[in-house]
Write an enzyme that holds these catalytic residues in place. Structure first.
Site, PDB file in Angstrom:
ATOM      1  N   ASP A  11       3.661  44.026  57.571  1.00 19.16           N
ATOM      2  CA  ASP A  11       3.526  44.664  56.739  1.00 19.16           C
ATOM      3  C   ASP A  11       3.166  45.990  56.589  1.00 19.16           C
ATOM      4  OD1 ASP A  11       2.826  44.555  53.740  1.00 19.16           O
ATOM      5  OD2 ASP A  11       0.751  44.858  54.252  1.00 19.16           O
ATOM      6  N   SER A  12       3.463  46.779  55.225  1.00 25.67           N
ATOM      7  CA  SER A  12       3.327  48.218  55.167  1.00 25.67           C
ATOM      8  C   SER A  12       1.894  48.556  55.669  1.00 25.67           C
ATOM      9  CB  SER A  12       3.717  48.805  53.714  1.00 25.67           C
ATOM     10  OG  SER A  12       2.816  48.055  52.911  1.00 25.67           O
ATOM     11  N   CYS A  74       5.821  41.510  53.237  1.00 26.48           N
ATOM     12  CA  CYS A  74       5.726  42.477  52.406  1.00 26.48           C
ATOM     13  C   CYS A  74       6.902  42.504  51.570  1.00 26.48           C
ATOM     14  CB  CYS A  74       5.732  43.979  53.373  1.00 26.48           C
ATOM     15  SG  CYS A  74       5.894  45.478  52.276  1.00 26.48           S
ATOM     16  N   ASN A  75       6.497  42.659  50.180  1.00 18.76           N
ATOM     17  CA  ASN A  75       7.554  42.520  49.217  1.00 18.76           C
ATOM     18  C   ASN A  75       8.423  43.628  49.359  1.00 18.76           C
ATOM     19  OD1 ASN A  75       6.880  40.089  47.079  1.00 18.76           O
ATOM     20  ND2 ASN A  75       5.032  40.806  48.097  1.00 18.76           N
ATOM     21  N   THR A  76       7.830  44.569  49.353  1.00 19.93           N
ATOM     22  CA  THR A  76       8.802  45.929  49.286  1.00 19.93           C
ATOM     23  C   THR A  76       9.810  46.013  50.629  1.00 19.93           C
ATOM     24  OG1 THR A  76       6.941  47.139  48.229  1.00 19.93           O
ATOM     25  CG2 THR A  76       8.790  48.486  49.024  1.00 19.93           C
ATOM     26  N   GLU A 154      -7.117  47.676  47.095  1.00 19.36           N
ATOM     27  CA  GLU A 154      -7.609  48.168  48.503  1.00 19.36           C
ATOM     28  C   GLU A 154      -8.769  49.093  48.467  1.00 19.36           C
ATOM     29  OE1 GLU A 154      -4.738  50.642  51.011  1.00 19.36           O
ATOM     30  OE2 GLU A 154      -3.669  48.793  50.688  1.00 19.36           O
ATOM     31  N   CYS A 187       3.498  41.593  45.341  1.00 18.71           N
ATOM     32  CA  CYS A 187       3.044  42.285  46.222  1.00 18.71           C
ATOM     33  C   CYS A 187       1.964  41.714  46.941  1.00 18.71           C
ATOM     34  CB  CYS A 187       2.363  43.456  45.227  1.00 18.71           C
ATOM     35  SG  CYS A 187       1.293  44.713  46.371  1.00 18.71           S
ATOM     36  N   HIS A 189      -0.658  42.546  47.809  1.00 19.77           N
ATOM     37  CA  HIS A 189      -2.314  42.880  47.520  1.00 19.77           C
ATOM     38  C   HIS A 189      -2.780  41.671  46.429  1.00 19.77           C
ATOM     39  CE1 HIS A 189      -1.488  46.071  50.032  1.00 19.77           C
ATOM     40  NE2 HIS A 189      -2.756  46.717  49.715  1.00 19.77           N
TER      41      HIS A 189
HETATM   42  N1  DGL Z   1       2.924  45.310  51.018  1.00 21.27           N
HETATM   43  C1  DGL Z   1       3.480  46.077  49.967  1.00 21.27           C
HETATM   44  C2  DGL Z   1       4.208  44.740  49.017  1.00 21.27           C
HETATM   45  O1  DGL Z   1       4.013  43.610  49.173  1.00 21.27           O
HETATM   46  C3  DGL Z   1       2.358  46.421  48.928  1.00 21.27           C
HETATM   47  C4  DGL Z   1       1.853  47.876  49.254  1.00 21.27           C
HETATM   48  C5  DGL Z   1       2.712  48.990  49.531  1.00 21.27           C
HETATM   49  O2  DGL Z   1       3.267  49.589  48.481  1.00 21.27           O
HETATM   50  O3  DGL Z   1       3.034  49.484  50.643  1.00 21.27           O
HETATM   51  O4  DGL Z   1       5.049  45.308  48.180  1.00 21.27           O
END
Ligand code: DGL
Length: 272
Positions: A11-12, A74-76, A154, A187, A189
């Site tokens: 993940d990011s 991670c969605n992004t 967060e 997302c 989170h």
């Molecule tokens: N992990 C990212 C997502 O699921 C969210 C946090 C980010 O913007 O890196 O999109």
């Protein structure tokens, strides 16, 4: 490929631990190697090129660690980099993203309208919207970008119910999402607030994305005969992050549900 090899998850940052937690609960015999790119967090406002570069490097790291599958938690990263990583690795090991399992889940239901809340980058790629419409062109979709919700979570505001209720009302009100059958928390989170969001939107099915992804992974590994038959061992997982501050350890607990040890990994440093 042996079934006792670990599952690589990245993940990011540490939000992807919501996915790791669901995988750990559903598949307790599996060893997880997690990589959180805390150096480049957040991905949600980065360019697609930058995100693809980070994802490629992390996927290489997980493949080097002998992982039997890669989960883009991670969605992004899923929206921007899945096709690339699939092209690079799918002939060697399964690559799972967090978007396709949700599309399939929705395809099996009778939802007429869907709401999506995600980072600006995820919404801008239109990945969710296009995949959903490809599956059902009559589906009504309301997609909204949330710039700050991931950062707010967060910060650990979950322990301040009145504040959290106000935040939920701000993002998930009827004016943002009128009359939707189901809601995608797009997302990593957001599932931390799933129960509170569901209580606020009683009329709407708030989809449990981590569980849907974990079930998809289980089915995929089972099909490939790669489910581990090792004995459950609490200390087996490894959690790496690309930039370390003690604060990440504190927040990791919010997402994984229990205290974990994070190891600094200089993957992106010049001599890493
Ligand atoms: N992990 C990212 C997502 O699921 C969210 C946090 C980010 O913007 O890196 O999109």
């Amino acid at each position: 490929m042996k079934n006792t090899q670990p599952i690589g998850i990245f993940d990011s940052g540490i939000g992807g631990l919501t996915i790791a937690k669901a995988i750990n609960q559903l598949l307790p015999n599996e060893k997880i190697i997690y990589f959180g790119d805390t150096l480049h967090l957040p991905y949600g406002d980065k360019s697609e090129e930058a995100i693809r570069h980070y994802c490629q490097t992390i996927a290489w790291f997980l493949a080097e660690k002998n992982c039997k599958a890669i989960v883009i938690a991670c969605n992004t990263a899923s929206a921007t980099s899945y096709e690339l990583l699939k092209k690079m690795y799918a002939h060697k090991l399964p690559v799972i993203n967090v978007i396709d399992p949700l599309i399939k889940y929705i395809g099996d239901k009778d939802f007429k309208s869907i709401g999506i809340l995600a980072t600006p980058r995820t919404i801008a790629t239109k990945t969710y919207q296009q995949k959903l419409l490809k599956q059902n062109k009559a589906l009504i979709i309301r997609a909204i970008a949330a710039k700050s919700l991931a950062s707010i979570i967060e910060e650990g505001f979950q322990n301040h119910p009145s504040l959290i209720n106000a935040i939920i009302e701000h993002y998930f009100s009827k004016s943002n999402f009128p009359e939707i059958d189901a809601l995608i928390l797009g997302c990593t989170h957001y599932p931390v607030l799933q129960k509170q969001i569901q209580a606020f939107r009683k009329d709407t099915k708030v989809i449990d994305a981590p569980l849907v992804v974990a079930k998809h992974l289980k089915a995929k590994l089972s099909k490939l005969d790669l489910l581990s038959d090792a004995k459950k061992n609490e200390d087996k997982h490894k959690f790496y992050i690309s930039d370390y501050t003690s604060n990440f350890t504190k927040t990791a607990k919010i997402f994984f549900g229990e205290k974990i040890e994070l190891d600094y990994c200089p993957l992106f440093s010049s001599n890493g």
